[in-house]
Design a protein around this motif. Structure first.
Motif, PDB file in Angstrom:
ATOM      1  N   ASN A   1      -7.177   8.469  -4.160  1.00 45.11           N
ATOM      2  CA  ASN A   1      -7.105   9.753  -4.872  1.00 45.11           C
ATOM      3  C   ASN A   1      -8.463  10.449  -4.927  1.00 45.11           C
TER       4      ASN A   1
ATOM      5  N   LEU B   1       2.567   1.784  -3.460  1.00 51.35           N
ATOM      6  CA  LEU B   1       1.607   2.254  -4.470  1.00 51.35           C
ATOM      7  C   LEU B   1       1.267   3.734  -4.265  1.00 51.35           C
ATOM      8  N   LEU B   2       1.014   4.110  -3.031  1.00 53.29           N
ATOM      9  CA  LEU B   2       0.592   5.480  -2.748  1.00 53.29           C
ATOM     10  C   LEU B   2       1.750   6.474  -2.824  1.00 53.29           C
TER      11      LEU B   2
ATOM     12  N   SER C   1      -4.703  -3.100  -7.085  1.00 55.42           N
ATOM     13  CA  SER C   1      -3.870  -1.919  -6.862  1.00 55.42           C
ATOM     14  C   SER C   1      -4.533  -0.671  -7.415  1.00 55.42           C
ATOM     15  N   LYS C   2      -5.063  -0.770  -8.615  1.00 51.81           N
ATOM     16  CA  LYS C   2      -5.697   0.389  -9.249  1.00 51.81           C
ATOM     17  C   LYS C   2      -6.912   0.842  -8.440  1.00 51.81           C
TER      18      LYS C   2
ATOM     19  N   VAL D   1      -5.603   2.806  -5.375  1.00 49.60           N
ATOM     20  CA  VAL D   1      -5.084   4.120  -5.766  1.00 49.60           C
ATOM     21  C   VAL D   1      -6.225   5.053  -6.185  1.00 49.60           C
ATOM     22  N   ASP D   2      -7.138   4.559  -6.987  1.00 45.03           N
ATOM     23  CA  ASP D   2      -8.270   5.388  -7.431  1.00 45.03           C
ATOM     24  C   ASP D   2      -9.142   5.820  -6.254  1.00 45.03           C
TER      25      ASP D   2
ATOM     26  N   GLU E   1       2.228   7.666  -6.221  1.00 43.34           N
ATOM     27  CA  GLU E   1       1.249   8.692  -6.590  1.00 43.34           C
ATOM     28  C   GLU E   1       1.624  10.062  -6.024  1.00 43.34           C
TER      29      GLU E   1
ATOM     30  N   CYS F   1       0.836  -1.209   0.000  1.00 42.88           N
ATOM     31  CA  CYS F   1       0.000   0.000   0.000  1.00 42.88           C
ATOM     32  C   CYS F   1       0.869   1.258   0.000  1.00 42.88           C
TER      33      CYS F   1
END
Length: 127
Positions: free
Chosen positions: A115, A20-21, A107-108, A111-112, A24, A17
């Protein structure tokens, strides 16, 4: 970008996590249990927390969600667990979570979701 706290007793989940973040552009800190998470929340303000519902110790994820929500109405909270059910989703939202996700999650999707919540929170602060 956002300051995020990831709370999960599984190191691999915390690290994935966070990676991934951070990709971003978010700043991410990690906690392995409720004691560590609450200590960190007392020292820093977070824009968002990812909270596993099943944690070792005397305080589970629902208790953490309630404490984080009592500390700040502005924090966005994503609850998640590997024991996902409609009941878990309902209970976590009633405790103060904004969103519930069942593990494993894509994962997507993570993240989505993060965000979207951050944008929503930022818009709320600016308005």
């Amino acid at each position: 970008m956002a300051h995020i706290l990831v709370i999960d007793d599984e190191k691999e989940i915390r690290d994935i996590c966070a990676d991934l973040l951070e990709c971003e552009g978010h700043t991410v800190e990690k906690a392995a249990d409720s004691v560590e998470a609450l200590r960190m929340a007392d020292k820093s303000a977070y824009d968002l927390a990812l909270v596993d519902l099943v944690l070792p110790g005397s305080l589970n994820g629902l208790g953490i969600i309630e404490r984080l929500r009592n500390k700040s109405n502005n924090i966005r909270i994503v609850a998640f667990t590997g024991f996902g059910s409609e009941d878990a989703a309902d209970v976590s939202v009633k405790a103060g979570a904004d969103v519930f996700m069942a593990k494993p999650f894509w994962s997507k999707h993570l993240v989505d979701t993060v965000n979207r919540l951050i944008r929503k929170n930022y818009t709320k602060k600016v308005s």
